[in-house]
Design a protein around this motif. Structure first.
Motif, PDB file in Angstrom:
ATOM      1  N   PHE A 114      17.247   5.687  10.780  1.00 28.77           N
ATOM      2  CA  PHE A 114      16.721   6.489  11.894  1.00 28.77           C
ATOM      3  C   PHE A 114      15.198   6.425  11.858  1.00 28.77           C
ATOM      4  O   PHE A 114      14.546   7.161  11.123  1.00 28.77           O
ATOM      5  CB  PHE A 114      17.196   7.943  11.755  1.00 28.77           C
ATOM      6  CG  PHE A 114      16.704   8.832  12.868  1.00 28.77           C
ATOM      7  CD1 PHE A 114      17.345   8.816  14.097  1.00 28.77           C
ATOM      8  CD2 PHE A 114      15.616   9.663  12.688  1.00 28.77           C
ATOM      9  CE1 PHE A 114      16.901   9.636  15.122  1.00 28.77           C
ATOM     10  CE2 PHE A 114      15.165  10.480  13.704  1.00 28.77           C
ATOM     11  CZ  PHE A 114      15.821  10.471  14.923  1.00 28.77           C
ATOM     12  N   PHE A 115      14.652   5.503  12.617  1.00 31.95           N
ATOM     13  CA  PHE A 115      13.199   5.337  12.690  1.00 31.95           C
ATOM     14  C   PHE A 115      12.784   5.314  14.156  1.00 31.95           C
ATOM     15  O   PHE A 115      13.427   4.674  14.980  1.00 31.95           O
ATOM     16  CB  PHE A 115      12.758   4.031  12.021  1.00 31.95           C
ATOM     17  CG  PHE A 115      13.095   3.955  10.561  1.00 31.95           C
ATOM     18  CD1 PHE A 115      12.293   4.577   9.619  1.00 31.95           C
ATOM     19  CD2 PHE A 115      14.215   3.249  10.130  1.00 31.95           C
ATOM     20  CE1 PHE A 115      12.597   4.501   8.266  1.00 31.95           C
ATOM     21  CE2 PHE A 115      14.524   3.163   8.784  1.00 31.95           C
ATOM     22  CZ  PHE A 115      13.713   3.792   7.839  1.00 31.95           C
ATOM     23  N   ILE A 116      11.718   6.007  14.467  1.00 29.63           N
ATOM     24  CA  ILE A 116      11.185   6.034  15.825  1.00 29.63           C
ATOM     25  C   ILE A 116       9.712   5.609  15.765  1.00 29.63           C
ATOM     26  O   ILE A 116       8.952   6.187  14.999  1.00 29.63           O
ATOM     27  CB  ILE A 116      11.293   7.438  16.458  1.00 29.63           C
ATOM     28  CG1 ILE A 116      12.754   7.920  16.434  1.00 29.63           C
ATOM     29  CG2 ILE A 116      10.776   7.434  17.886  1.00 29.63           C
ATOM     30  CD1 ILE A 116      12.923   9.362  16.907  1.00 29.63           C
ATOM     31  N   PRO A 117       9.302   4.585  16.505  1.00 26.63           N
ATOM     32  CA  PRO A 117      10.096   3.830  17.477  1.00 26.63           C
ATOM     33  C   PRO A 117      10.930   2.706  16.861  1.00 26.63           C
ATOM     34  O   PRO A 117      11.827   2.190  17.510  1.00 26.63           O
ATOM     35  CB  PRO A 117       9.018   3.234  18.384  1.00 26.63           C
ATOM     36  CG  PRO A 117       7.876   3.000  17.462  1.00 26.63           C
ATOM     37  CD  PRO A 117       7.896   4.166  16.515  1.00 26.63           C
ATOM     38  N   ASP A 118      10.612   2.313  15.609  1.00 29.86           N
ATOM     39  CA  ASP A 118      11.353   1.238  14.964  1.00 29.86           C
ATOM     40  C   ASP A 118      11.136   1.321  13.454  1.00 29.86           C
ATOM     41  O   ASP A 118      10.409   2.196  12.955  1.00 29.86           O
ATOM     42  CB  ASP A 118      10.929  -0.148  15.498  1.00 29.86           C
ATOM     43  CG  ASP A 118       9.425  -0.348  15.481  1.00 29.86           C
ATOM     44  OD1 ASP A 118       8.798  -0.098  14.429  1.00 29.86           O
ATOM     45  OD2 ASP A 118       8.855  -0.744  16.512  1.00 29.86           O
ATOM     46  N   ALA A 119      11.760   0.413  12.720  1.00 33.28           N
ATOM     47  CA  ALA A 119      11.722   0.452  11.257  1.00 33.28           C
ATOM     48  C   ALA A 119      10.363   0.095  10.673  1.00 33.28           C
ATOM     49  O   ALA A 119      10.169   0.198   9.458  1.00 33.28           O
ATOM     50  CB  ALA A 119      12.786  -0.489  10.689  1.00 33.28           C
TER      51      ALA A 119
END
Length: 335
Positions: free
Chosen positions: A1-6
């Motif tokens: 669960f990463f925002i916006p990405d890893a």
């Protein structure tokens, strides 16, 4: 669960290093390329700290795109907030294909659309060696890349198999090369007896070797995802295909790729849902090959504007304009 990405973990160190580079190298303009979308957040933070002009480049759209995570609730709101802030705060929004611009305007009609600039991915002429090969003993078609999910050669193989059964194509006189990574749903398609002996499957290989495989081929196969988003997407591979000066047999819907191939006269477009169109396109090249006719009919002038050199000129011109509008006085990196 990463925002916006890893890649979000990059941000603190990248901002710190970016501040140091801006100060020591006397940087006049910021440029970010996304995805990863974290790159845009890094540039946004640096702009806030330095007030330098910033060009936010996008190779793909952000939220809601077919390759981005489906989010719900608070995660969806956070992602959309980050996306909006990048679009709103950048000085120019550079997009690799027009569908990204349309996506932006649909989501955020209140943000100034004049900041949009379309600069195509293009191909690097240096990546395509000037080599000549002996004429192939068989009519050779090549696909490079990956295939999985909605990107499948099934309709293409069905069309060629049909031509074989009609007696219009001799399977002993064709070679169908598939080079790259193929999903578990794709590999069985290569095992059907009618074409099995004509199909050559090779694993992923270095880019330079992949380009040589393209150059050794008579026709290049392009398969577009069977998706509602596909009409607007122009992957970088399309430009590389064009740069090889080998005719493209494109299985694609009406849209950006079809328009590009017709503009450059670099191949034939067959609707990816029409077996008869695919059959006609394949048979045309097959018959012309065995008749000793030239297959490549590309428009050199139209193709020239899609080189990376031309794309770099457009970007350089934009940078100079922005620096003229926002001349740097000092780089305050300590806010």
């Amino acid at each position: 669960f990463f925002i916006p990405d890893a890649r979000i973990g990059w941000l603190p160190h990248a901002v710190s290093l970016g501040q140091h580079i801006i100060q020591t190298e006397r940087i006049d303009c910021l440029y970010s390329s996304s995805p990863p979308y974290t790159a845009a957040l890094i540039a946004r933070t640096l702009k806030r700290k330095t007030h330098l002009p910033w060009i936010a480049g996008f190779r793909d759209p952000w939220t809601g795109f077919l390759s981005t995570p489906v989010r719900y609730g608070i995660a969806k709101k956070i992602d959309a907030h980050l996306e909006r802030s990048v679009y709103a705060e950048c000085d120019r929004l550079e997009v690799a294909w027009l569908g990204i611009a349309k996506d932006f305007q649909k989501k955020y009609p209140d943000i100034d659309a004049t900041k949009l600039l379309h600069i195509e991915n293009g191909f690097d002429e240096a990546d395509i060696p000037a080599v000549k090969f002996e004429r192939n003993a068989k009519f050779t078609l090549c696909y490079t890349g990956s295939m999985y999910g909605k990107r499948s050669p099934e309709r293409f193989l069905d069309a060629v198999r049909s031509l074989v059964r009609q007696g219009k194509v001799d399977p002993a006189k064709i070679e169908l090369k598939f080079i790259g990574r193929f999903g578990s749903n794709i590999m069985p398609l290569f095992e059907e007896p009618t074409l099995k002996a004509a199909i050559v499957v090779k694993p992923y290989m270095p880019h330079s070797e992949s380009v040589l495989e393209l150059l050794r081929s008579d026709v290049l196969l392009l398969v577009v995802d069977d998706s509602s988003d596909s009409a607007e997407i122009v992957p970088g591979k399309v430009y590389e295909y064009i740069g090889t000066q080998r005719p493209i047999l494109a299985l694609a819907p009406e849209g950006a790729i079809a328009a590009l191939i017709r503009e450059t006269q670099s191949g034939t477009v067959a609707n990816f849902r029409s077996q008869s169109e695919i059959e006609q396109a394949f048979l045309k090249y097959y018959e012309r090959f065995w008749a000793g006719e030239t297959l490549w009919e590309g428009n050199a002038e139209a193709i020239k504007k899609y080189t990376r050199r031309e794309a770099a000129k457009k970007l350089a011109t934009l940078v100079h304009k922005l620096v003229e509008i926002h001349p740097p006085t000092f780089h305050d990196t300590h806010q």
